[in-house]
Write a protein that holds these residues in place. Sequence first.
Motif, short mmCIF file in Angstrom:
data_model
loop_
_atom_site.label_atom_id
_atom_site.label_comp_id
_atom_site.label_asym_id
_atom_site.label_seq_id
_atom_site.Cartn_x
_atom_site.Cartn_y
_atom_site.Cartn_z
N SER A 45 0.86 -1.18 0.00
CA SER A 45 0.00 0.00 0.00
C SER A 45 0.90 1.23 0.00
N GLY A 84 8.01 2.47 4.08
CA GLY A 84 8.78 3.66 3.73
C GLY A 84 7.80 4.78 3.50
N LYS A 85 8.29 5.85 2.88
CA LYS A 85 7.43 7.00 2.63
C LYS A 85 6.39 6.68 1.55
N SER A 88 4.44 0.45 1.65
CA SER A 88 4.51 -0.48 2.78
C SER A 88 4.18 -1.86 2.25
N MET B 1 5.74 8.81 8.33
CA MET B 1 6.71 8.17 7.45
C MET B 1 6.13 6.94 6.75
N LYS B 2 5.38 6.16 7.52
CA LYS B 2 4.90 4.91 6.94
C LYS B 2 3.84 5.15 5.87
N ALA B 3 4.06 4.52 4.71
CA ALA B 3 3.09 4.66 3.63
C ALA B 3 1.73 4.11 4.05
N ARG B 4 1.76 3.06 4.86
CA ARG B 4 0.50 2.41 5.26
C ARG B 4 -0.40 3.32 6.12
N TYR B 8 -3.86 9.24 2.33
CA TYR B 8 -4.05 9.41 0.88
C TYR B 8 -3.42 8.26 0.10
N TYR B 176 -0.88 13.56 -0.44
CA TYR B 176 -0.08 12.41 0.01
C TYR B 176 1.31 12.91 0.43
N GLU B 177 1.91 13.75 -0.42
CA GLU B 177 3.25 14.26 -0.14
C GLU B 177 3.25 15.12 1.12
N ALA B 180 2.91 12.88 4.08
CA ALA B 180 4.13 12.08 4.26
C ALA B 180 5.17 12.91 4.98
N LYS B 181 5.27 14.20 4.63
CA LYS B 181 6.24 15.08 5.29
C LYS B 181 5.87 15.28 6.75
N THR B 184 6.65 12.17 8.60
CA THR B 184 8.09 12.02 8.77
C THR B 184 8.58 12.93 9.89
#
Lengths: 137, 187
Positions: A45, A84-85, A88, B1-4, B8, B176-177, B180-181, B184
Motif C-alpha cells: 500500500s 517507507g514513505k 509499505s 513516514m509509513k506509507a500504510r 491518501y 499524500y506528499e 508524508a512530510k 516524517t
Amino acid sequence: MNELTILIDHGQTAFTPESVLSGVIRWQLEVPPRGLRLQLMWYTSGKGTTDIHLEESLDFSSSQITGSESFRFTLPSAPYSFSGKYISLHWALELVSQPGSLNTKTEFILSPDGKEILLPQIQDSRPKASFGQFKLK
Amino acid sequence: MKARENPYRSEQILKVRYRFQNTTRPEVLARLQQLGCRAAIVGPEGSGKTTLLEDLQESLTAGGRQIHWFRLTREFPRLRRIQQGFTQNDILLFDGAEILGWSRFQWFRWQTRQAGGLIITTHQPGYLPTLLRTETSPGLLEEILAALDPQAASADIPSLFHRNRGNLREALREMYEIRAKVLTASK
C-alpha cells in the motif's frame, strides 16, 4: 448474523522467516457455505498501485453454518514486512466464505527480528542543474 | 513516514466514489436510457469521469447486462482486438475513448454497433451525446478531503485546488506528499 474469525495461536502478531504460523478459523453464517478459503498473502500500500501476491491457500469444504477448523502454514523466507514513505508491504491472512464476498483479514509482521523494517528517508542527492556560473538551488 | 498510515494511500483514494453535483444517480440513469444507452461522460482530467463510469457499471450489472471494459491512456494508447458478436445484452464502457481519435472512434462505433450500449469518457464533447459533464470545485475537494483525513481541515484547500487546476486526482497526490512530510517530521 454472519461472522468470520481468524485466531492466530497465542495472539502472536510477529513471525520470523520460515517459522510456523498456526491457529483456528471460526465461522457463523446465515446460510451454509459451499466452502471456506484461508489465504496467506502479502500486499503493498502507498502512493502507487496496490500489488497483491497469494503465497498459499487452504480450502475447507464444510457446509455447516457454524464451525471451526485449525490451520498451519510454514512462512516463506521473504519478503519482509516494511514501510517507507511511498510503499509499505504487509503480510496477512484472509478468510473468505464461498460463495459470496464475506471475508475477514488479519495482518502480521514477517521479519528477522519480528519488527516491521522502517526504510530510511533518502535525501535527493541529484546534482542541481546549472547554467554557466549560475546555479539553481 | 509509513506509507500504510498515509490517509491518501491509493487504496483509500480508490474508495472515494463519484459525488453527484446538481443531479442524482437515478436522473443520470434515466437520461442514459433516453440516449439509447450511447453517451459520453465529458470533463477535464481528475474530475471523476472514470469513477463515475465505474459506479455506473454497478447499476448496469444490477440490470443483468454484461459489461465489457475498454481502457486507453496516453501511456497505453492501443486498443486490444475487439471481439465480434456483441448483443443487446452487452454494454461497452470505454474509458479514454478520444485517445483513439475521432475517425478511429467512428470505426469502433461501427464495429460494436450490435451492442446494447456504449458509454465513454472524453475530455471534449462531440464523440457521443453528453450524458454528464463532470466538474470540480474547492467545495467538492473539501468534502472529499474531510472524508479521507480528519486533519485536512487545516489545509489551504482553495490554494490546493487552484494549484492543481481543479484536478482532484493531482490534488490528492499532493496531499499524500504533504502528509508524508508531516508524518516524517512527527517521527
